[in-house]
Design a protein around this motif. Structure first.
Motif, mmCIF file in Angstrom:
data_model
loop_
_atom_site.group_PDB
_atom_site.id
_atom_site.type_symbol
_atom_site.label_atom_id
_atom_site.label_comp_id
_atom_site.label_asym_id
_atom_site.label_seq_id
_atom_site.Cartn_x
_atom_site.Cartn_y
_atom_site.Cartn_z
ATOM 1 N N ASP A 575 0.845 -1.194 0.000
ATOM 2 C CA ASP A 575 0.000 0.000 0.000
ATOM 3 C C ASP A 575 0.879 1.243 0.000
ATOM 4 N N THR A 576 1.019 1.877 -1.154
ATOM 5 C CA THR A 576 1.913 3.038 -1.266
ATOM 6 C C THR A 576 1.271 4.321 -0.742
ATOM 7 N N THR A 577 0.051 4.226 -0.206
ATOM 8 C CA THR A 577 -0.535 5.394 0.463
ATOM 9 C C THR A 577 -0.156 5.434 1.937
ATOM 10 N N ARG A 578 0.518 4.391 2.398
ATOM 11 C CA ARG A 578 0.988 4.326 3.789
ATOM 12 C C ARG A 578 2.421 3.798 3.779
ATOM 13 N N VAL A 579 3.377 4.723 3.665
ATOM 14 C CA VAL A 579 4.795 4.364 3.563
ATOM 15 C C VAL A 579 5.585 5.121 4.619
ATOM 16 N N ALA A 580 6.420 4.405 5.345
ATOM 17 C CA ALA A 580 7.297 5.020 6.345
ATOM 18 C C ALA A 580 8.726 4.547 6.124
ATOM 19 N N MET A 581 9.659 5.270 6.738
ATOM 20 C CA MET A 581 11.063 4.850 6.727
ATOM 21 C C MET A 581 11.612 4.971 8.135
ATOM 22 N N ARG A 582 12.415 3.994 8.528
ATOM 23 C CA ARG A 582 13.134 4.034 9.801
ATOM 24 C C ARG A 582 14.604 3.762 9.530
ATOM 25 N N GLY A 583 15.477 4.324 10.376
ATOM 26 C CA GLY A 583 16.895 4.061 10.189
ATOM 27 C C GLY A 583 17.706 4.634 11.329
#
Length: 717
Positions: A575-583
């Motif tokens: 689902d590309t309407t709900r994208v996050a990034m962590r790092g």
């Protein structure tokens, strides 16, 4: 959406505690192997289980393991506990050491005597039997190293290089500090953290002299790291050369055991062949490697702008130097661990470019073939040079080259797909292998397996099950982690990108390791977790690695977005309407930049230890990519998150250890202040007492759970 239940759900719930308790599954893993020249003995350090944080010194011989030194056993544990010297604390922080006890050691040439420091005290143990024995010294001990014949132990105490006889007599100073900010025998901050040179002195093969680094930090700016949770405790002082500021002055000296010292006459500047650019600094400010072999001292130096590297042989009597090899590059000369190496016939082993875009190796007059990307030189033994390399960037194998000419070219030693390294001595190779099935340590003798050294690490409660992908026109190496319970009709999954994507480190590899387990844990919570190594990461040639020169964000972010769109195009469950990034570290920097620059793509981010203001990072690391900030300020402005704070329109959590001396907490505090001034809401999570590696059990487990909670709320899950 169907979620796991029963035993599986309970295991997933307990994973953060296991992750913390095992120190990222590092406990119980054997490491720091030393093989004797005859190949008969192998020394290593390891705890007694996957949750034991105390490292012991072990011997593998004749197919069996024997405990040599136990910090909790009789004798060693009976000694009163001393304070860990500040220099040793700093060394462990640079090495990201997660355990206590015997965390490092050194041996004589025959591997018959080992020396180690324990709580500032010097201990020695014979590998042929007998209990460890304490050697009394004039002060707390850092980096003890026996002479080749084992009769003397050199060590650093109070900034002075000293020696003591192995029987505990004759302790004396060989080279003492001649200034308030001068040390002998230690490595400076930049050499340890960014160059990879952790040592500051080297014995001659005869044991009659040492090559010693003198470090003067008088001109280096100071940082003061305090613990806000303990306001009565004085701050710790760190000599930290930020980009554009003065480096420590490092010189080398030949010090005789019998007395007397000669300075090594290192070249001042690079001459003909040095590439010019908008910013050029020809001064040789960095001693990047040194050793002392049978032909004398060998030293490698690099210019401040990192575009020239010279390999020098040193006259052991006069200190005069002669250049044996020069390397130049218009961006930067890449340093290959383990080089330069000099063979017994005088042939050099140095980085080379065999053709095309490959970063290879020259072994005398022989160059490794194009397509074989060399990572590290392990060493030479029994007429062979051993190194790690690979053609496919997700695999790293051990190779050997027969210097006698019996083989036509490099021969691969390791077999299964994975990441392999080794230690060598005589006919013995200790093969340390990480594969998708886990880790093994195999002892080979003359090519045949003769035994194994036990790996006692715990099995992760969640089993990584990544899908190997090569999305986009650049065939970006990626891994997609889906929930074990997910089925095609389970419904769409929010996407979590979890990259590092920075220079010098890959996370998309044919291995099962802590970060693949963490990625799978997030997947079990209902995410599709995508991990991608893009431009700037190792293993895919010169142009790929140096494509970030002058701009550390644009191409890297572009690759993450390209991977996301390509994978989602093939897999409609993403689902590309709900994208996050962590790092974390560079990955945290990238995560924050993602929501600042591309809020249309990324809807939330968790940024841990993010180096938001590149001017605050150290000289060698940052100037490699962006140059000198006074000459090329536009590079630093273009790569600063502070400059873009007003663009934040998505949920952002900033996490930082307050004791981090690598990426100072000032990065996050300045970024937070810029966000606040721009009226942009965000979350800040300070970690009291944590350095760059979050190792405390409660903090490590709690952080995973808090990240998960933040991401769920931010994406409306």
């Amino acid at each position: 959406m169907t979620h796991p239940s029963g035993i599986r759900a309970a295991a997933v719930d307990r994973f953060p505690d296991q992750f913390a308790r095992t120190r990222r599954f590092s406990l119980g893993v054997p490491r720091q192997f030393t093989v004797s020249p005859d190949g008969a003995r192998v020394l290593f350090v390891r705890g007694t289980s996957g949750t034991d944080p105390v490292s012991r010194l072990w011997l593998y011989e004749n197919g069996t393991e024997r405990l040599l030194a136990d910090p909790l056993g009789p004798g060693l544990a009976d000694e009163p506990a001393g304070e860990l010297p500040p220099e040793e604390r700093a060394r462990r922080e640079r090495a990201r050491e997660t355990s206590s006890g015997v965390v490092s050691y050194a041996t004589d040439a025959s591997v018959r005597l080992a020396a180690f420091a324990l709580r500032g005290a010097l201990w020695v143990v014979a590998t042929d039997g007998g209990a460890p024995r304490r050697v009394r010294t004039a002060g707390p001990v850092v980096d003890p190293r026996p002479s080749p014949d084992g009769s003397l132990i050199a060590y650093v105490s109070g900034g002075a290089l000293r020696t003591v006889r192995a029987d505990g007599t004759g302790d004396r100073t060989l080279a003492g500090p001649d200034g308030e900010h001068v040390t002998y025998g230690l490595s400076d901050y930049v050499s340890q953290e960014s160059i990879g040179r952790s040592r500051g002195y080297w014995w001659s093969p005869d044991g009659d002299a040492l090559l010693v680094a003198r470090v003067d930090t008088a001109g280096v700016a100071r940082r003061y790291i305090a613990d806000p949770s303990d306001p009565g405790r004085p701050p710790r002082e760190v000599a930290y050369p930020a980009a554009g500021t003065a480096n420590a002055k490092v010189s080398l000296h030949l010090v005789r055991v019998s007395g007397g010292r000669v300075g090594v006459r290192l070249p001042g500047t690079a001459g003909e062949g040095h590439p010019e650019a908008a910013w050029t600094d020809r001064a040789f400010e960095y001693v990047v490697a040194a050793r002392w072999d049978g032909r004398g001292p060998l030293v490698c130096v690099q210019t401040r702008d990192q575009r020239s590297v010279h390999v020098l042989e040193v006259d052991a009597e006069s200190g005069a130097t002669r250049t044996l090899h020069r390397a130049h590059d218009p961006a930067w000369v890449a340093l290959r661990p383990g080089t330069p190496l000099r063979l017994s016939d005088g042939a050099l082993v140095v980085p080379a470019r065999p053709g095309g875009d490959t970063q290879g190796l020259a072994i005398g007059d022989t160059v490794t073939p194009p397509g074989l990307e060399v990572r590290e030189v392990i060493g030479a033994a029994d007429g062979r040079v051993y190194f790690t390399a690979g053609g496919e960037p997700t695999e790293i194998h051990v190779w050997s080259y027969d210097t006698t000419g019996r083989d036509e070219g490099p021969v691969r030693v390791s077999g299964a797909p994975g990441v392999h390294t080794a230690a060598v001595g005589g006919p013995t190779v200790v093969l340390d292998s990480r594969t998708p099935k886990g880790q093994t340590v195999t002892v080979l003798r003359s090519g045949a397996e003769v035994g194994r050294i036990a790996v006692l690490a715990e099995e992760p409660l969640v089993t990584p099950r990544p899908l190997a992908l090569r999305p986009g026109r650049r065939e970006l190496r990626s891994r997609l982690h889906l929930p074990s319970w997910h089925r095609p009709d389970s419904g769409p999954l929010p996407v979590l990108l979890s990259p590092y994507a920075g220079h010098g480190m890959q996370v998309v590899l044919e291995v099962r390791t802590w970060w693949t387990a963490v990625a799978q844990w997030f997947a079990e919570q209902g995410f599709a977790v995508l991990v991608t190594d893009g431009r700037g990461t190792p293993g895919r040639g010169e142009a790929w690695e140096k494509s970030v020169h002058g701009d550390r964000l644009t191409a890297v972010l572009e690759d993450q977005i390209d991977a996301l769109h390509a994978v989602a195009g093939d897999r409609p469950e993403l689902d590309t309407t709900r994208v996050a990034m962590r790092g974390w570290s560079f990955g945290g920097y990238l995560a924050a930049a993602a929501v600042l620059r591309h809020p249309d793509v990324f809807h939330a981010a968790v940024a841990g230890a993010a180096p938001a203001d590149r001017r605050l990072y150290d000289t060698h690391w940052e100037e490699r990519f962006l140059g000198h900030p006074d000459v090329l300020p536009e590079n630093y402005a273009r790569n600063s998150l502070l400059e873009e704070a007003a663009a934040l329109a998505r949920p952002l959590m900033l996490v930082h250890g307050l004791a981090d001396d690598n990426v100072a907490v000032a990065h996050t505090l300045r970024f937070s202040a810029a966000l606040l001034a721009a009226g942009r809401p965000h979350t800040v999570l300070p970690l009291s007492g944590a350095g760059h590696l979050v190792g405390r059990d409660g903090a490590a487990s709690g952080l995973l759970r808090l990240e998960l909670d933040f991401l769920r709320k931010s994406l409306g899950l």
